[in-house]
Design a protein around this motif. Sequence first.
Motif, PDB file in Angstrom:
ATOM      1  N   ASP A 289       0.838  -1.193   0.000  1.00 22.78           N
ATOM      2  CA  ASP A 289       0.000   0.000   0.000  1.00 22.78           C
ATOM      3  C   ASP A 289       0.877   1.249   0.000  1.00 22.78           C
ATOM      4  OD1 ASP A 289      -2.257  -1.537   0.043  1.00 22.78           O
ATOM      5  OD2 ASP A 289      -2.454  -1.490   2.227  1.00 22.78           O
ATOM      6  N   ALA A 290       0.503   2.192  -0.839  1.00 17.31           N
ATOM      7  CA  ALA A 290       1.254   3.443  -0.913  1.00 17.31           C
ATOM      8  C   ALA A 290       0.871   4.339   0.253  1.00 17.31           C
ATOM      9  CB  ALA A 290       0.976   4.156  -2.228  1.00 17.31           C
ATOM     10  N   ASP A 291       1.896   4.988   0.844  1.00 12.70           N
ATOM     11  CA  ASP A 291       1.661   5.914   1.959  1.00 12.70           C
ATOM     12  C   ASP A 291       1.407   7.292   1.369  1.00 12.70           C
ATOM     13  OD1 ASP A 291       1.458   7.069   4.428  1.00 12.70           O
ATOM     14  OD2 ASP A 291       3.601   7.009   4.870  1.00 12.70           O
ATOM     15  N   ALA A 292       0.202   7.813   1.522  1.00 10.67           N
ATOM     16  CA  ALA A 292      -0.175   9.080   0.908  1.00 10.67           C
ATOM     17  C   ALA A 292       0.134  10.283   1.795  1.00 10.67           C
ATOM     18  CB  ALA A 292      -1.659   9.064   0.576  1.00 10.67           C
ATOM     19  N   ASN A 293       0.718  10.091   2.955  1.00 10.56           N
ATOM     20  CA  ASN A 293       1.029  11.196   3.848  1.00 10.56           C
ATOM     21  C   ASN A 293       2.352  11.852   3.455  1.00 10.56           C
ATOM     22  OD1 ASN A 293      -1.252  10.700   5.379  1.00 10.56           O
ATOM     23  ND2 ASN A 293      -0.185   9.207   6.671  1.00 10.56           N
ATOM     24  N   ILE A 294       2.424  13.154   3.635  1.00  5.35           N
ATOM     25  CA  ILE A 294       3.647  13.900   3.332  1.00  5.35           C
ATOM     26  C   ILE A 294       4.524  13.903   4.574  1.00  5.35           C
ATOM     27  CG2 ILE A 294       4.587  16.151   2.717  1.00  5.35           C
ATOM     28  CD1 ILE A 294       1.968  16.728   1.265  1.00  5.35           C
ATOM     29  N   ASN A 295       5.776  13.597   4.387  1.00  9.08           N
ATOM     30  CA  ASN A 295       6.718  13.632   5.488  1.00  9.08           C
ATOM     31  C   ASN A 295       7.200  15.078   5.647  1.00  9.08           C
ATOM     32  OD1 ASN A 295       8.545  13.122   7.449  1.00  9.08           O
ATOM     33  ND2 ASN A 295       9.869  11.792   6.216  1.00  9.08           N
ATOM     34  N   ILE A 296       6.780  15.757   6.716  1.00  2.00           N
ATOM     35  CA  ILE A 296       7.099  17.175   6.874  1.00  2.00           C
ATOM     36  C   ILE A 296       8.365  17.417   7.698  1.00  2.00           C
ATOM     37  CG2 ILE A 296       4.703  17.874   6.619  1.00  2.00           C
ATOM     38  CD1 ILE A 296       4.679  18.309   9.675  1.00  2.00           C
TER      39      ILE A 296
END
Length: 143
Positions: free
Chosen positions: A11-18
Amino acid sequence: MIALPKRTRADADANINIVPYIDVMLVLLVIFMMTTPILEQGIEVDLPNANTKAVDFTEQQPSIISINRDGEYFINSITGAKPERLSVGKIAARVQARLQVFPKMRVFVRGDQEVAYGAVIALMAFLQKNGVEKVGIVTESDE
């Protein structure tokens, strides 16, 4: 026939790493904090305190004449690279030349609080005799 196992995608992680953005922001903040005191250059003048309002310089840069505690005169020495000591006559000539280009230019005097009151008044009177109608005095706010 032999059944081959099916491959499935993770599954692709759609969260942005800030976290990297925060790191960059903190580095920029440190850089600005270190360079801000360097930006204010010029003649060291202890301005007298007064409860006055700030003047808006968005239209154009004014002519600012500084008098240090030794009674030496400098023009536009707040943002200049290297301040140049000038005589009162040369300062008046430069201000007159700028007034011909910018007729609504403001002229201010930054006098050290240790300099004699008469020196500041004499400079202001000399400027008014040489065509400068309005001359202001720069002070530090109590705040």
